[in-house]
Motif scaffolding. Structure first.
Motif, PDB file in Angstrom:
ATOM      1  N   HIS A   1       0.808  -1.221   0.000  1.00 49.58           N
ATOM      2  CA  HIS A   1       0.000   0.000   0.000  1.00 49.58           C
ATOM      3  C   HIS A   1       0.840   1.270   0.000  1.00 49.58           C
ATOM      4  O   HIS A   1       0.417   2.299  -0.533  1.00 49.58           O
ATOM      5  CB  HIS A   1      -0.944   0.003   1.205  1.00 49.58           C
ATOM      6  CG  HIS A   1      -0.271   0.222   2.520  1.00 49.58           C
ATOM      7  ND1 HIS A   1       0.425  -0.770   3.181  1.00 49.58           N
ATOM      8  CD2 HIS A   1      -0.186   1.338   3.307  1.00 49.58           C
ATOM      9  CE1 HIS A   1       0.901  -0.285   4.309  1.00 49.58           C
ATOM     10  NE2 HIS A   1       0.569   0.986   4.419  1.00 49.58           N
ATOM     11  N   ARG A   2       2.048   1.248   0.569  1.00 47.12           N
ATOM     12  CA  ARG A   2       2.856   2.477   0.609  1.00 47.12           C
ATOM     13  C   ARG A   2       3.287   2.907  -0.785  1.00 47.12           C
ATOM     14  O   ARG A   2       3.233   4.092  -1.128  1.00 47.12           O
ATOM     15  CB  ARG A   2       4.076   2.251   1.494  1.00 47.12           C
ATOM     16  CG  ARG A   2       3.743   2.092   2.976  1.00 47.12           C
ATOM     17  CD  ARG A   2       4.993   1.976   3.816  1.00 47.12           C
ATOM     18  NE  ARG A   2       4.668   1.846   5.237  1.00 47.12           N
ATOM     19  CZ  ARG A   2       5.551   1.697   6.204  1.00 47.12           C
ATOM     20  NH1 ARG A   2       6.860   1.668   5.892  1.00 47.12           N
ATOM     21  NH2 ARG A   2       5.167   1.585   7.474  1.00 47.12           N
ATOM     22  N   ILE A   3       3.728   1.967  -1.595  1.00 46.62           N
ATOM     23  CA  ILE A   3       4.136   2.295  -2.974  1.00 46.62           C
ATOM     24  C   ILE A   3       2.928   2.763  -3.774  1.00 46.62           C
ATOM     25  O   ILE A   3       3.013   3.729  -4.553  1.00 46.62           O
ATOM     26  CB  ILE A   3       4.785   1.069  -3.641  1.00 46.62           C
ATOM     27  CG1 ILE A   3       6.103   0.717  -2.938  1.00 46.62           C
ATOM     28  CG2 ILE A   3       5.025   1.319  -5.123  1.00 46.62           C
ATOM     29  CD1 ILE A   3       6.774  -0.525  -3.471  1.00 46.62           C
ATOM     30  N   ILE A   4       1.794   2.105  -3.598  1.00 46.53           N
ATOM     31  CA  ILE A   4       0.591   2.463  -4.349  1.00 46.53           C
ATOM     32  C   ILE A   4       0.123   3.858  -3.957  1.00 46.53           C
ATOM     33  O   ILE A   4      -0.203   4.686  -4.820  1.00 46.53           O
ATOM     34  CB  ILE A   4      -0.518   1.422  -4.114  1.00 46.53           C
ATOM     35  CG1 ILE A   4      -0.099   0.065  -4.673  1.00 46.53           C
ATOM     36  CG2 ILE A   4      -1.825   1.872  -4.750  1.00 46.53           C
ATOM     37  CD1 ILE A   4      -1.034  -1.063  -4.315  1.00 46.53           C
ATOM     38  N   GLU A   5       0.067   4.141  -2.669  1.00 44.40           N
ATOM     39  CA  GLU A   5      -0.390   5.461  -2.211  1.00 44.40           C
ATOM     40  C   GLU A   5       0.564   6.561  -2.644  1.00 44.40           C
ATOM     41  O   GLU A   5       0.139   7.689  -2.924  1.00 44.40           O
ATOM     42  CB  GLU A   5      -0.528   5.458  -0.690  1.00 44.40           C
ATOM     43  CG  GLU A   5      -1.713   4.634  -0.190  1.00 44.40           C
ATOM     44  CD  GLU A   5      -1.781   4.591   1.318  1.00 44.40           C
ATOM     45  OE1 GLU A   5      -0.731   4.850   1.965  1.00 44.40           O
ATOM     46  OE2 GLU A   5      -2.856   4.284   1.863  1.00 44.40           O
ATOM     47  N   ALA A   6       1.864   6.248  -2.726  1.00 46.46           N
ATOM     48  CA  ALA A   6       2.839   7.250  -3.153  1.00 46.46           C
ATOM     49  C   ALA A   6       2.673   7.604  -4.626  1.00 46.46           C
ATOM     50  O   ALA A   6       3.080   8.692  -5.060  1.00 46.46           O
ATOM     51  CB  ALA A   6       4.256   6.750  -2.896  1.00 46.46           C
TER      52      ALA A   6
ATOM     53  N   GLN B   1       2.014   1.125 -12.295  1.00 51.10           N
ATOM     54  CA  GLN B   1       3.073   0.661 -11.401  1.00 51.10           C
ATOM     55  C   GLN B   1       3.252  -0.851 -11.478  1.00 51.10           C
ATOM     56  O   GLN B   1       4.373  -1.362 -11.506  1.00 51.10           O
ATOM     57  CB  GLN B   1       2.757   1.071  -9.963  1.00 51.10           C
ATOM     58  CG  GLN B   1       2.910   2.548  -9.678  1.00 51.10           C
ATOM     59  CD  GLN B   1       2.446   2.893  -8.278  1.00 51.10           C
ATOM     60  OE1 GLN B   1       1.331   2.553  -7.880  1.00 51.10           O
ATOM     61  NE2 GLN B   1       3.304   3.551  -7.520  1.00 51.10           N
ATOM     62  N   LEU B   2       2.140  -1.562 -11.509  1.00 56.24           N
ATOM     63  CA  LEU B   2       2.219  -3.020 -11.582  1.00 56.24           C
ATOM     64  C   LEU B   2       2.822  -3.464 -12.906  1.00 56.24           C
ATOM     65  O   LEU B   2       3.624  -4.404 -12.954  1.00 56.24           O
ATOM     66  CB  LEU B   2       0.831  -3.626 -11.408  1.00 56.24           C
ATOM     67  CG  LEU B   2       0.758  -5.155 -11.360  1.00 56.24           C
ATOM     68  CD1 LEU B   2       1.546  -5.684 -10.173  1.00 56.24           C
ATOM     69  CD2 LEU B   2      -0.692  -5.620 -11.297  1.00 56.24           C
ATOM     70  N   GLY B   3       2.464  -2.775 -13.994  1.00 57.21           N
ATOM     71  CA  GLY B   3       3.027  -3.117 -15.293  1.00 57.21           C
ATOM     72  C   GLY B   3       4.530  -2.941 -15.344  1.00 57.21           C
ATOM     73  O   GLY B   3       5.236  -3.684 -16.040  1.00 57.21           O
ATOM     74  N   GLN B   4       5.041  -1.964 -14.590  1.00 57.17           N
ATOM     75  CA  GLN B   4       6.484  -1.739 -14.573  1.00 57.17           C
ATOM     76  C   GLN B   4       7.205  -2.717 -13.661  1.00 57.17           C
ATOM     77  O   GLN B   4       8.299  -3.205 -13.973  1.00 57.17           O
ATOM     78  CB  GLN B   4       6.795  -0.318 -14.115  1.00 57.17           C
ATOM     79  CG  GLN B   4       8.282  -0.006 -14.066  1.00 57.17           C
ATOM     80  CD  GLN B   4       8.575   1.366 -13.478  1.00 57.17           C
ATOM     81  OE1 GLN B   4       7.651   2.091 -13.145  1.00 57.17           O
ATOM     82  NE2 GLN B   4       9.831   1.695 -13.357  1.00 57.17           N
ATOM     83  N   ALA B   5       6.580  -3.059 -12.520  1.00 57.77           N
ATOM     84  CA  ALA B   5       7.294  -3.799 -11.483  1.00 57.77           C
ATOM     85  C   ALA B   5       7.194  -5.307 -11.598  1.00 57.77           C
ATOM     86  O   ALA B   5       8.072  -6.019 -11.106  1.00 57.77           O
ATOM     87  CB  ALA B   5       6.770  -3.374 -10.107  1.00 57.77           C
ATOM     88  N   ILE B   6       6.161  -5.824 -12.262  1.00 61.92           N
ATOM     89  CA  ILE B   6       5.889  -7.257 -12.148  1.00 61.92           C
ATOM     90  C   ILE B   6       6.953  -8.123 -12.824  1.00 61.92           C
ATOM     91  O   ILE B   6       7.195  -9.259 -12.422  1.00 61.92           O
ATOM     92  CB  ILE B   6       4.484  -7.578 -12.718  1.00 61.92           C
ATOM     93  CG1 ILE B   6       4.054  -8.971 -12.255  1.00 61.92           C
ATOM     94  CG2 ILE B   6       4.445  -7.449 -14.233  1.00 61.92           C
ATOM     95  CD1 ILE B   6       2.595  -9.244 -12.461  1.00 61.92           C
TER      96      ILE B   6
END
Length: 536
Positions: free
Chosen positions: A311-316, A327-332
């Motif tokens: 949640h911290r990365i998502i909220e940021a 974000q998920l597309g970049q990190a997965i």
């Protein structure tokens, strides 16, 4: 969100440029070749049910669905999932209740169906105004999202760069609507939904692969990553500001989405593109199926974002996790550079296409209403020339788009949840009651229709101004002010009944004579509107 390396940014820029070039070329190729209202407004109703269904789904699945809903699922779990399922239910309700009558009663715009019995310039003006009130806030929200997305993906920083991006993309979207008309925007929606579905399937499969193809494991990891513990799997996280009224707030939100999302004018206008009633039934079947599959995919993606990012990365990344999809597309698949770049480029392209096509469809709906309802019918009394109305329709895109761009620039650094709420609440509290009562209540009068359209819209504005999403919280549109007294995040629980009651009260106060006249007029058209047949 991590900064992309130079090759990834170059690839993303090249893909965005290619998307813009191809879609603009397609708009030009499919634009009306002569001054013909049927071609510009409906594309001659020549789209096959499959293509029309994909276009409807493309118009219906907006950037708010892709960006906000995925983020809300990632951060709030059960509440976000319920909200996503309500989105699919809304289109299903449109298919069974309104799609065929709208196709049979309408011609070009929503007002054509409303004035089938209540022929009035005042009704035309009211319908046009409500169309603008419902769609302009959503356009502003998505223009701001487009500016943030492009600058984020390409590694730019600063509000001045975002402003330039918003203006450039906004003018481009105006061009799509003004040049392509219904056929051009339909083609963009079809391309968008195919690319978006492909990117969503890819992300969902990668998420499931990371958790061993075990949905139970996915929910367990999402619960842990959310930081909310077991509350992630229960109702209440999204409505935390409502306190003891969170259950009522949840009901209000779901009711607003179910009644409002599919009744927005840019969606209802696509009912007029089907050749006949059976064609719109088949098209809506494709649209509902496509939307339902997409909703299932974003349930997996949202939970995957919570599980794999936290949640911290998502909220940021943005308010309410608005960049979780990106974000998920970049990190997965961050460990394998080539495949990671491909996945991220596919996801970013899908979101970019969604933003472009969604705003273009809304500009087209507003422009059509200004040209057909306000200019041709209200101001010219139905005597406007075809050339004059066509020119007005093309210029109306600028009359709608330029103020939307200006507003997007002004509010780009503020919380915009109130804009989306205003659109959905207007659809649920003014447009949905007006359509239901007009199409199915035999004694519904012009006064009742005006009370519903005007009163429903004003009640939404009055209640929303005093809610916490407008002032009194860090995510509000006016965070520096606090005059919030309404405890719920959406107005639907109050304003939806108000919209229906105002229609009933206006009809009752119209007098017995007016109600009896409407009864007779309804009987003359009932068979055609409800069943697509002509009475003997």
């Amino acid at each position: 969100m991590n900064t992309l390396d130079a090759p990834s940014q170059s690839l993303s820029f090249a893909i965005f440029a290619a998307v813009v070039s191809v879609t603009l070329l397609l708009c030009i190729m499919t634009s009306a070749e002569r001054d013909d209202l049927d071609e510009f407004y409906t594309g001659y109703r020549t789209l096959a049910p499959v293509r029309n269904g994909l276009a409807i789904a493309g118009d219906y699945i907006s950037a708010a669905t892709v960006l906000s809903t995925v983020g809300i699922i990632a951060l709030t779990g059960f509440d976000g999932m319920a909200l996503a399922l309500s989105t699919a239910l809304s289109l299903l309700l449109l298919m069974f209740l309104l799609a065929e009558p709208l196709r049979n009663a309408g011609r070009f715009t929503m007002a054509d169906a409303l004035t089938r019995r209540a022929r009035s310039r005042t009704v035309r003006v009211a319908a046009c105004t409500v169309t603008l009130v419902a769609l302009l806030p959503m356009m502003v929200f998505q223009l701001v999202g487009a500016g943030h997305l492009v600058t984020l993906v390409l590694g730019f920083e600063g509000s001045s760069v975002r402003t330039g991006t918003i203006v450039t993309l906004g003018i481009l979207m105006i061009g799509y609507a003004s040049i392509g008309g219904m056929k051009g925007t339909a083609l963009i929606h079809i391309i968008k939904i195919v690319v978006l579905m492909g990117a969503a399937v890819l992300l969902a499969l990668l998420v499931l692969e990371r958790v061993g193809w075990n949905p139970s494991q996915l929910l367990s990891l999402a619960r842990d990553g959310s930081g909310a513990g077991d509350a992630y799997l229960r109702a209440g996280l999204l409505q935390v500001e409502a306190g003891s009224l969170r259950d009522l707030d949840m009901v209000s939100s779901q009711l607003t989405v179910v009644l409002g999302a599919a009744c927005l004018p840019h969606v209802t206008m696509r009912m007029n593109t089907a050749q006949d009633a059976p064609a719109i039934r088949r098209a809506m079947s494709w649209a509902v199926t496509t939307t339902s599959v997409f909703v299932l995919l974003i349930l997996v993606i949202g939970a995957g974002a919570s599980a794999l990012l936290g949640h911290r990365i998502i909220e940021a990344g943005g308010p309410q996790g608005s960049t979780a999809f990106i974000q998920l597309g970049q990190a997965i698949v961050a460990g394998t550079s080539a495949f990671s770049t491909f996945v991220f480029a596919a996801v970013a392209t899908a979101v970019f296409l969604t933003l472009l096509s969604s705003v273009a469809g809304m500009i087209l709906a507003c422009g059509n209403s200004l040209a057909h309802d306000l200019y041709a019918e209200a101001l010219r009394g139905g005597k406007a020339t075809v050339r004059g109305e066509m020119l007005t329709a093309r210029l109306a895109g600028f009359a709608v788009g330029l103020p939307a761009i200006a507003l997007a620039v002004l509010v780009q650094d503020r919380g915009l949840q109130s804009l989306i709420t205003l659109s959905f609440c207007t659809g649920a509290s003014a447009i949905a009651p007006a359509l239901v009562l007009s199409l199915f209540w035999r004694r519904f009068t012009r006064a009742g229709l005006l009370c519903t359209l005007i009163g429903g819209t004003l009640s939404v504005a009055a209640v929303l101004v005093f809610s916490r999403i407008f002032s009194g919280s860090p995510q509000a549109l006016l965070p520096e002010r606090d005059f919030a007294v309404f405890p719920l995040t959406t107005t639907g629980l109050i304003t939806i009944p108000v919209g229906f009651l105002l229609g009933w009260a206006g009809t009752i106060l119209s007098g017995r004579g007016a109600r009896e006249r409407q009864w007779r007029e309804y009987e003359e058209t009932e068979a055609r509107v409800l069943a697509g047949t002509t009475p003997r």
